[in-house]
Motif scaffolding. Structure first.
Motif, PDB file in Angstrom:
ATOM      1  N   ALA A 107       0.856  -1.211   0.000  1.00  0.00           N
ATOM      2  CA  ALA A 107       0.000   0.000   0.000  1.00  0.00           C
ATOM      3  C   ALA A 107       0.882   1.248   0.000  1.00  0.00           C
ATOM      4  CB  ALA A 107      -0.883  -0.025   1.245  1.00  0.00           C
ATOM      5  N   LEU A 108       1.926   1.206   0.815  1.00  0.00           N
ATOM      6  CA  LEU A 108       2.814   2.382   0.929  1.00  0.00           C
ATOM      7  C   LEU A 108       3.460   2.672  -0.417  1.00  0.00           C
ATOM      8  CD1 LEU A 108       4.537   2.273   4.397  1.00  0.00           C
ATOM      9  CD2 LEU A 108       4.540   4.288   2.879  1.00  0.00           C
ATOM     10  N   LEU A 109       3.844   1.608  -1.097  1.00  0.00           N
ATOM     11  CA  LEU A 109       4.526   1.786  -2.391  1.00  0.00           C
ATOM     12  C   LEU A 109       3.600   2.528  -3.376  1.00  0.00           C
ATOM     13  CD1 LEU A 109       7.236   1.038  -3.577  1.00  0.00           C
ATOM     14  CD2 LEU A 109       6.254  -1.104  -4.420  1.00  0.00           C
ATOM     15  N   VAL A 110       2.351   2.059  -3.432  1.00  0.00           N
ATOM     16  CA  VAL A 110       1.416   2.685  -4.388  1.00  0.00           C
ATOM     17  C   VAL A 110       1.178   4.144  -3.992  1.00  0.00           C
ATOM     18  CG1 VAL A 110      -0.941   2.637  -5.283  1.00  0.00           C
ATOM     19  CG2 VAL A 110       0.298   0.488  -4.958  1.00  0.00           C
ATOM     20  N   ALA A 111       0.876   4.356  -2.704  1.00  0.00           N
ATOM     21  CA  ALA A 111       0.598   5.728  -2.240  1.00  0.00           C
ATOM     22  C   ALA A 111       1.838   6.596  -2.427  1.00  0.00           C
ATOM     23  CB  ALA A 111       0.180   5.687  -0.776  1.00  0.00           C
ATOM     24  N   GLY A 112       2.984   6.020  -2.104  1.00  0.00           N
ATOM     25  CA  GLY A 112       4.233   6.800  -2.228  1.00  0.00           C
ATOM     26  C   GLY A 112       4.468   7.240  -3.658  1.00  0.00           C
ATOM     27  N   CYS A 113       4.289   6.306  -4.594  1.00  0.00           N
ATOM     28  CA  CYS A 113       4.517   6.672  -6.010  1.00  0.00           C
ATOM     29  C   CYS A 113       3.552   7.785  -6.423  1.00  0.00           C
ATOM     30  CB  CYS A 113       4.322   5.443  -6.896  1.00  0.00           C
ATOM     31  SG  CYS A 113       5.668   4.249  -6.704  1.00  0.00           S
ATOM     32  N   LEU A 114       2.292   7.634  -6.006  1.00  0.00           N
ATOM     33  CA  LEU A 114       1.304   8.673  -6.366  1.00  0.00           C
ATOM     34  C   LEU A 114       1.747  10.023  -5.801  1.00  0.00           C
ATOM     35  CD1 LEU A 114      -2.267   7.102  -6.017  1.00  0.00           C
ATOM     36  CD2 LEU A 114      -1.355   8.416  -7.928  1.00  0.00           C
ATOM     37  N   GLY A 115       2.178  10.004  -4.545  1.00  0.00           N
ATOM     38  CA  GLY A 115       2.601  11.257  -3.903  1.00  0.00           C
ATOM     39  C   GLY A 115       3.768  11.874  -4.644  1.00  0.00           C
ATOM     40  N   LEU A 116       4.752  11.040  -5.002  1.00  0.00           N
ATOM     41  CA  LEU A 116       5.934  11.559  -5.714  1.00  0.00           C
ATOM     42  C   LEU A 116       5.519  12.176  -7.049  1.00  0.00           C
ATOM     43  CD1 LEU A 116       8.604   8.756  -5.054  1.00  0.00           C
ATOM     44  CD2 LEU A 116       8.729  11.184  -4.387  1.00  0.00           C
ATOM     45  N   LEU A 117       4.589  11.511  -7.717  1.00  0.00           N
ATOM     46  CA  LEU A 117       4.160  12.022  -9.031  1.00  0.00           C
ATOM     47  C   LEU A 117       3.473  13.375  -8.877  1.00  0.00           C
ATOM     48  CD1 LEU A 117       2.890   8.729 -10.708  1.00  0.00           C
ATOM     49  CD2 LEU A 117       4.766  10.183 -11.511  1.00  0.00           C
ATOM     50  N   VAL A 118       2.635  13.494  -7.844  1.00  0.00           N
ATOM     51  CA  VAL A 118       1.942  14.786  -7.656  1.00  0.00           C
ATOM     52  C   VAL A 118       2.976  15.874  -7.402  1.00  0.00           C
ATOM     53  CG1 VAL A 118       0.442  16.069  -6.099  1.00  0.00           C
ATOM     54  CG2 VAL A 118      -0.207  13.759  -6.822  1.00  0.00           C
ATOM     55  N   LEU A 119       3.963  15.562  -6.563  1.00  0.00           N
ATOM     56  CA  LEU A 119       5.031  16.559  -6.297  1.00  0.00           C
ATOM     57  C   LEU A 119       5.750  16.911  -7.588  1.00  0.00           C
ATOM     58  CD1 LEU A 119       6.690  15.403  -2.929  1.00  0.00           C
ATOM     59  CD2 LEU A 119       5.546  17.589  -3.468  1.00  0.00           C
ATOM     60  N   ARG A 120       6.086  15.871  -8.355  1.00  0.00           N
ATOM     61  CA  ARG A 120       6.844  16.098  -9.593  1.00  0.00           C
ATOM     62  C   ARG A 120       6.059  17.018 -10.523  1.00  0.00           C
ATOM     63  NH1 ARG A 120       9.013  17.476 -13.569  1.00  0.00           N
ATOM     64  NH2 ARG A 120       9.834  16.307 -15.326  1.00  0.00           N
ATOM     65  N   TYR A 121       4.754  16.750 -10.678  1.00  0.00           N
ATOM     66  CA  TYR A 121       4.001  17.535 -11.668  1.00  0.00           C
ATOM     67  C   TYR A 121       3.585  18.888 -11.125  1.00  0.00           C
ATOM     68  CZ  TYR A 121       4.192  14.070 -15.230  1.00  0.00           C
ATOM     69  OH  TYR A 121       4.684  13.240 -16.200  1.00  0.00           O
ATOM     70  N   ARG A 122       3.746  19.089  -9.824  1.00  0.00           N
ATOM     71  CA  ARG A 122       3.492  20.449  -9.333  1.00  0.00           C
ATOM     72  C   ARG A 122       4.591  21.368  -9.848  1.00  0.00           C
ATOM     73  NH1 ARG A 122       2.191  19.761  -3.724  1.00  0.00           N
ATOM     74  NH2 ARG A 122       0.160  19.206  -4.575  1.00  0.00           N
ATOM     75  N   ARG A 123       5.800  20.779 -10.063  1.00  0.00           N
ATOM     76  CA  ARG A 123       6.950  21.638 -10.463  1.00  0.00           C
ATOM     77  C   ARG A 123       7.018  21.799 -11.984  1.00  0.00           C
ATOM     78  NH1 ARG A 123      10.361  18.251  -8.450  1.00  0.00           N
ATOM     79  NH2 ARG A 123      11.588  18.342 -10.362  1.00  0.00           N
ATOM     80  N   VAL A 124       6.208  21.051 -12.718  1.00  0.00           N
ATOM     81  CA  VAL A 124       6.358  21.115 -14.187  1.00  0.00           C
ATOM     82  C   VAL A 124       5.910  22.497 -14.674  1.00  0.00           C
ATOM     83  CG1 VAL A 124       5.386  20.269 -16.358  1.00  0.00           C
ATOM     84  CG2 VAL A 124       6.079  18.653 -14.585  1.00  0.00           C
ATOM     85  N   SER A 125       6.856  23.250 -15.225  1.00  0.00           N
ATOM     86  CA  SER A 125       6.457  24.568 -15.773  1.00  0.00           C
ATOM     87  C   SER A 125       5.842  24.296 -17.138  1.00  0.00           C
ATOM     88  CB  SER A 125       7.704  25.436 -15.956  1.00  0.00           C
ATOM     89  OG  SER A 125       8.373  25.001 -17.138  1.00  0.00           O
ATOM     90  N   ILE A 126       4.924  25.166 -17.534  1.00  0.00           N
ATOM     91  CA  ILE A 126       4.196  24.742 -18.743  1.00  0.00           C
ATOM     92  C   ILE A 126       4.816  25.330 -19.989  1.00  0.00           C
ATOM     93  CG2 ILE A 126       2.040  24.615 -17.469  1.00  0.00           C
ATOM     94  CD1 ILE A 126       1.241  27.120 -19.316  1.00  0.00           C
ATOM     95  N   SER A 127       6.128  25.645 -19.916  1.00  0.00           N
ATOM     96  CA  SER A 127       6.680  26.136 -21.194  1.00  0.00           C
ATOM     97  C   SER A 127       7.141  24.926 -22.011  1.00  0.00           C
ATOM     98  CB  SER A 127       7.907  27.006 -20.887  1.00  0.00           C
ATOM     99  OG  SER A 127       8.829  26.179 -20.255  1.00  0.00           O
TER     100      SER A 127
END
Lengths: 290, 244, 302, 313
Positions: C282-302
């Motif tokens: 469960a932690l692995l799935v939740a962790g990956c989701l969390g990391l992805l959300v963090l990653r895409y928060r930083r994606v600049s849209i240029s």
């Protein structure tokens, strides 16, 4: 890095041009209007929605055409625009219908079924425009739509932008650094450089005629200048052209008579329009490379 | 004119050891060494276990992955984004470019593959049965083979990594187990011929033997030379179209 | 407030009918849920090259065929020889072909996300009424579904083969369902790992290599650790090594919670082991989701 | 002094003919290779840079074939269109690396000269990845100049540049031309070609449509009527007077609508087959009839019209 600073401007419906050098802050401004980039200070509202708080509402009613490449190469234009329309909230059937309509309007015919990887620059710009129109926005933000297009492509695109602003009834904010084209398309112009507002006014007066005439004769232009000066006209050569400082309407006749008198061909007689190019170069000046 | 150009080597090393790719390249041997250390701490010097670890993990996983990363990384990124044009527009023979790039890739695989295999081998089984040296030499040979093959793939196709994976993982290991004949075309088996020679008598028992005879060595050399020669030819006629 | 159509300063045409002119849309405009679903469908289909250029269909089709081949053969043998038991058990089917699943994941995760990063498509997504969490959820579900299909299809072929061979459904169904349950879990875990790695680099080649390296190293380390542990004589230690690789992790959980016999021998030791395995999954799935959300928060849209 | 010669060159990909029987000689000075998107410009430049063999015909530099002849790159400097460079290096390191690749005797001096020529000294220690489009273009120029080649090939150098960046690059190209180098650049942005190209080669859908100075091209197309816009204080009288002369084939009184910039008003569109006699006639007729001329503008003289005329043919 200060991309845009204390810019206050309000943009009326119709086709409005946003002019500035590369790096002048145009793209930053567009992203702020889309509610994608928080303004560090000040506020903005689009179609009545506050940019800071109502981002999604704005993005539902606004179409955006980025300046940079943004098309995946392994999918066809039709498939891509249908997908984009659905991502703007349209159900599948409506998305498919509007895509066919919009692709026809932007002039993409049977190539729309080929993967976009092989598209020319012109076709890519048309797909980018189509995806901005697919969900029938009230306002479209077009970031340098004529970038990389040849003259024929540029004219088509500008014609399209003009039609969107008038016939389609959608307000347009279009950016460019090729200044000649904004003159031909926009009702009003906002000029920014280094993130600051230089001028915001209707296009007509930005390119108002100034009191300078540019004359070209097809032979003996030296004698032509002498004839003018002896007739009391302040004229001086500029390369193969002759610049005449217009004192009064009488000078027009003196130019005509000088040419007729010498029997030379009057190839060109133009009011030196205050071309946006000068307007744009003059204040920025300096070697700072944007 | 020397077959190697220092500047091409430096440029290749620069693009090969980009931040993210270098992280990956270093992680692989690191895991191998940690594993060897743990195994040694827990079960002392155990020949069967060492051979198993060196054969399946070092030679079977770390070396092919290093070969893939180094081989495709030596020229793939430059072709992908078009910066290869700065090499192609120089009065420099294309085969010198390919040989230089191959040597850079092989150097990476030797330093990060063969050497750690030697160290792991020594850690695990000391110098008994020549396991450490045997597998280190095997790793070097296999690594070179992989680099040459994958570098050629990177010149020929844009999805060199996926095709390389299909060869290294599906053909060499999966199909290799099901259909023994397939192992005749496996770089790993060719390299194991060297390991077998060094380990000597107990190679069979320890599972350090090769499924192919010494013809494997000839094939290995043929692949390395052939792939490099053909990559040079293809580079000479590389067209820089920008389709994905 | 739609601006009135001012036709420039030209003469105003009265009564002109713009029949094929631009038509406005005043139909239904759905919310973020529908947007998420559209992204999910397109991305899941894209993982098998559907709706995309022909070239992109080759590799997924090849791998799907390779996955189904043993099942087809098994089903055929069962049907022809009238055996009363399948030559290949449902439970172990996927784990024996884990290399194929790993290659598929390594190839398709970058196609799902790195492609959007590399070709600048993010700015088109985020200039729409769609938040970054929607993108992450849609992509995650899409890749998990694609990986699940890769496993579910051969299992279903096996079931069909068994039924053709007149094996009683009652007997086959429980094992089939257990295997499918394990496949769902494995798909979720693998999709997480694949996306987190692929989202780090826009370069497809590097993404593929990185994912396969992680999966291979993990199963390599797990295999070695298990051998060492069994030699030391402590079965429990061998059991714990199951945590090291996604395949053995899910196999352990399936063993204890779904009652599927563990393929890789030592299952999680004791109830504590079972709980830990479940928690880690469960932690692995939740962790990956969390990391992805963090990653895409930083994606600049240029 | 080097000359690039294309002799009956064609190039096709499958049944798509990208370049169709082009013969062209490019000598010292600045030559503009002009054509719409997809006209075959980059295919031509790829062949001139030796990256693509012609399907038929030959491409030579001072007699040497370019295809598969690495030594020719001693005499060619290429500025590619794509932006990709070795981003992790600084500008200086990148130019120096290119100098070393040429195996120059003194790479440092050569790199120093090249970087100064493109005025990038102040930014040379920054990573290339942080450069603006204009700066990247100038560093690319430096890498192409580092071995002081007699020939310079630039593929769409002005793409995506704003006027200020374009002016700087134009000065640089003019300077290269004046040094006697053979400079060829492809473009579809006509304003630049007009201002710096001494010679123009126009390519339209793979065919070699025209060559020579663009005013020459203008003259060559005499059979095409020349269009003029004239504004005066009595257009109708001027129209009648001008029609009387043989050089004018057609006159049209038009109302100019205010689209965007120009105000409304009236003007005269004149079509004249004999340009020289019409321009001489105009002031005399106006003087005789006491008509004041406010504006006389050749409506079709810019390269843009030359170009669209060729495209339309």
């Amino acid at each position: 890095m200060l991309a845009v600073c204390d810019l206050t401007v309000d943009v009326a419906p119709g086709v409005v041009g946003l002019v500035g050098a590369n790096g002048a802050g145009k793209s930053t401004l567009l992203k702020m209007l889309l509610g994608l980039l928080p303004a560090t200070s000040g506020s903005a509202s689009v179609l009545g929605h506050d940019v800071a708080t109502e981002g999604p509402a704005i993005r539902q009613r606004v179409g955006y055409m980025p300046e940079h490449d943004c098309l995946p190469p392994d999918v066809s234009a039709t498939e891509f625009v249908v997908h984009m329309a659905q991502l703007s909230g349209l159900p599948r059937a409506a998305a498919r219908e509007r895509t066919a309509d919009v692709l026809r309007h932007v002039g993409l015919d049977e190539e729309r079924y080929r993967p976009m990887g092989g598209y020319s620059t012109g076709m890519r710009q048309r797909v980018k425009l189509a995806q901005a129109l697919a969900h029938d926005p009230q306002l479209v933000l077009l970031d340098e739509p004529t970038n990389g297009l040849d003259p024929a492509g540029r004219d088509d695109m500008l014609g399209l932008v003009r039609r969107i602003g008038t016939e389609f009834g959608i307000s347009v904010l279009v950016t460019s650094h090729l200044l000649g084209e904004l003159e031909r398309v926009c009702d009003a112009v906002v000029v920014i450089d280094g993130g600051q507002l230089l001028r915001s006014s209707a296009t007509a007066d930005v390119t108002a005629a100034s009191a300078l005439l540019v004359v070209e004769v097809d032979a003996r232009s030296g004698e032509f200048v002498d004839a003018l000066t002896s007739a009391g006209v302040r004229a001086h050569p500029a390369g193969r052209l002759v610049e005449v400082e217009l004192a009064g309407d009488g000078d027009y006749d003196r130019v005509r008579d000088a040419a007729a008198g010498l029997g030379v061909g009057l190839v060109r007689l133009e009011q030196r329009r205050h071309r946006m190019a000068e307007l744009f170069l003059a204040p920025a000046g300096g070697g700072r490379d944007a | 004119m020397s077959p190697v150009d220092a500047t091409v080597a430096r440029l290749t090393a620069g693009s090969l050891l980009g931040r993210r790719r270098a992280l990956l390249l270093l992680a692989l041997p690191a895991v191998l060494l940690v594993l060897a250390g743990v195994a040694r701490a827990l079960s002392g010097q155990d020949a069967e276990l060492s051979a198993f670890l060196l054969s399946s993990f070092a030679l079977g996983t770390v070396v092919p992955l290093l070969g893939l990363l180094a081989g495709t990384g030596a020229i793939g990124p430059e072709i992908d984004d078009g910066s290869i044009v700065y090499l192609l527009s120089k009065p420099l023979s294309r085969s010198v470019m390919v040989v230089t790039k191959l040597l850079v890739a092989v150097a990476v695989v030797l330093v990060l593959g063969a050497l750690p295999t030697l160290v792991a081998g020594l850690l695990l089984a000391g110098t008994s049965d020549g396991l450490a040296v045997g597998f280190a030499v095997g790793a070097a040979a296999a690594g070179t083979g992989y680099c040459a093959l994958f570098l050629l793939l990177a010149v020929v196709t844009r999805n060199a990594v996926v095709v390389g994976l299909m060869y290294a993982l599906i053909w060499e290991s999966l199909v290799g187990q099901l259909v023994p004949g397939a192992q005749a075309l496996s770089i790993r088996q060719w390299a194991l011929v060297l390991t077998e020679r060094i380990v000597g008598g107990r190679a069979e028992a320890l599972g350090a033997d090769s499924a192919v005879g010494s013809i494997g060595l000839v094939l290995l050399v043929a692949v390395v030379v052939g792939a490099t020669w053909y990559a040079g030819r293809r580079l000479r006629t590389l067209r820089l179209t920008s389709d994905a | 407030m739609t601006p009135d159509v001012q036709a420039g300063a030209g003469p105003v045409e009265s009564g002109a009918i713009h029949d094929i002119g631009y038509r406005h849309y005043d139909g239904e405009r759905r919310g973020r849920a529908a947007v998420r679903r559209a992204m999910f469908v397109e991305s899941a289909r894209g993982a098998y090259g559907l709706g995309r250029a022909g070239r992109t269909k080759v590799m997924p089709a090849l791998l799907l065929a390779a996955m189904c081949l043993p099942a087809l053969v098994g089903a055929a043998i069962a049907a022809l020889t009238g055996a009363d038991e399948l030559p290949i058990a449902y439970g172990g089917y996927v784990l024996n072909l884990q290399v194929l699943v790993s290659v598929y994941l390594a190839a398709q995760a970058p196609v799902s996300v790195s492609r959007d990063l590399r070709f600048g498509v993010m700015s088109l997504y985020f200039s729409r009424p769609m938040e970054r969490i929607d993108y992450v959820l849609a992509k995650y579900a899409a890749l998990a579904t694609a990986v699940l299909v890769l496993m579910a299809l051969p299992l279903t072929i096996l079931l069909a083969g068994a039924l053709l061979a007149k094996m009683p459904l009652g007997e086959q169904l429980p094992d089939y369902l257990r295997a499918m349950g394990a496949a769902v879990l494995l798909a979720l875990v693998l999709a997480g790992i694949g996306l987190v790695i692929a989202a780090v680099t826009p370069r497809r080649g590097l993404g593929v290599a990185a994912i396969i390296a992680v999966l291979l190293v993990l199963s390599g380390v797990q295999g070695a650790a298990q051998v060492i542990a069994t030699e030391q004589g402590t079965r429990d230690a061998a059991g714990w090594t199951g945590l090291l690789s996604p395949y053995t992790l899910v196999d352990g959980v399936a063993h204890r919670f779904l009652g599927q016999d563990s393929v890789l021998g030592a299952g999680p030791p004791g109830t504590a082991g079972a709980l830990v395995f479940a928690a880690v999954t469960a932690l692995l799935v939740a962790g990956c989701l969390g990391l992805l959300v963090l990653r895409y928060r930083r994606v600049s849209i240029s | 002094m080097s000359t690039l010669v294309l002799d009956a060159v064609s190039r096709w990909f499958g049944n798509v003919v990208a370049v169709n029987d082009v013969t062209m000689t490019i000598g010292p000075g600045v030559t503009g290779l002009l054509g719409p998107n997809g006209a075959g410009k980059s295919t031509l430049i790829h062949m001139m840079a030796g990256f693509l063999p012609p399907s038929s015909g030959t491409v030579t530099l001072d007699g040497d074939v370019l295809w598969r002849n690495e030594q020719v790159y001693r005499r060619i400097g290429l500025v590619p269109e794509r932006e990709a460079m070795y981003d992790a290096m600084t500008g200086w390191q990148f130019v120096l690396a290119n100098a070393r690749l040429h195996r120059l005797t003194d790479p440092e001096a050569a790199a120093r000269r090249a970087v100064d020529t493109v005025q990038m000294a102040q930014a040379e220690s920054r990573d290339v990845g942080t450069y603006s489009k204009g700066m990247k273009q100038r560093i690319k120029m430096a890498t192409a100049l580092v071995h002081d080649p007699p020939v310079l090939l630039l593929d769409e150098p002005f793409n995506g540049m704003d006027p200020r960046q374009r002016l700087q690059l134009m000065d640089l190209l003019r300077e290269m031309g004046q040094q006697g180098r053979t400079v060829l650049f492809s473009s579809h942005i006509l304003e630049e070609v007009e201002q710096i190209a001494t010679d123009v080669q126009v390519v339209v859908s793979g065919r070699h449509a025209a060559s020579g100075d663009f005013r020459q091209i203008r003259q060559l197309m005499t059979e095409r009527p020349h269009q003029y816009t004239v504004r005066s204080d009595d257009d109708r009288a001027l129209a009648a007077a001008v029609m009387a002369d043989g050089s004018v084939t057609g006159v049209e009184l038009v109302a100019t609508t205010a689209v965007g910039s120009r105000q409304g008003g009236r003007a005269l569109h004149v079509e004249a087959t004999d340009r020289a006699s019409f321009v001489r006639l105009l002031p005399q007729v106006a003087q005789r009839h006491g008509i004041r001329l406010f504006e006389v503008t050749p409506a079709d003289e810019s390269l843009e019209s030359v170009f669209s005329y060729l495209v339309a043919r």
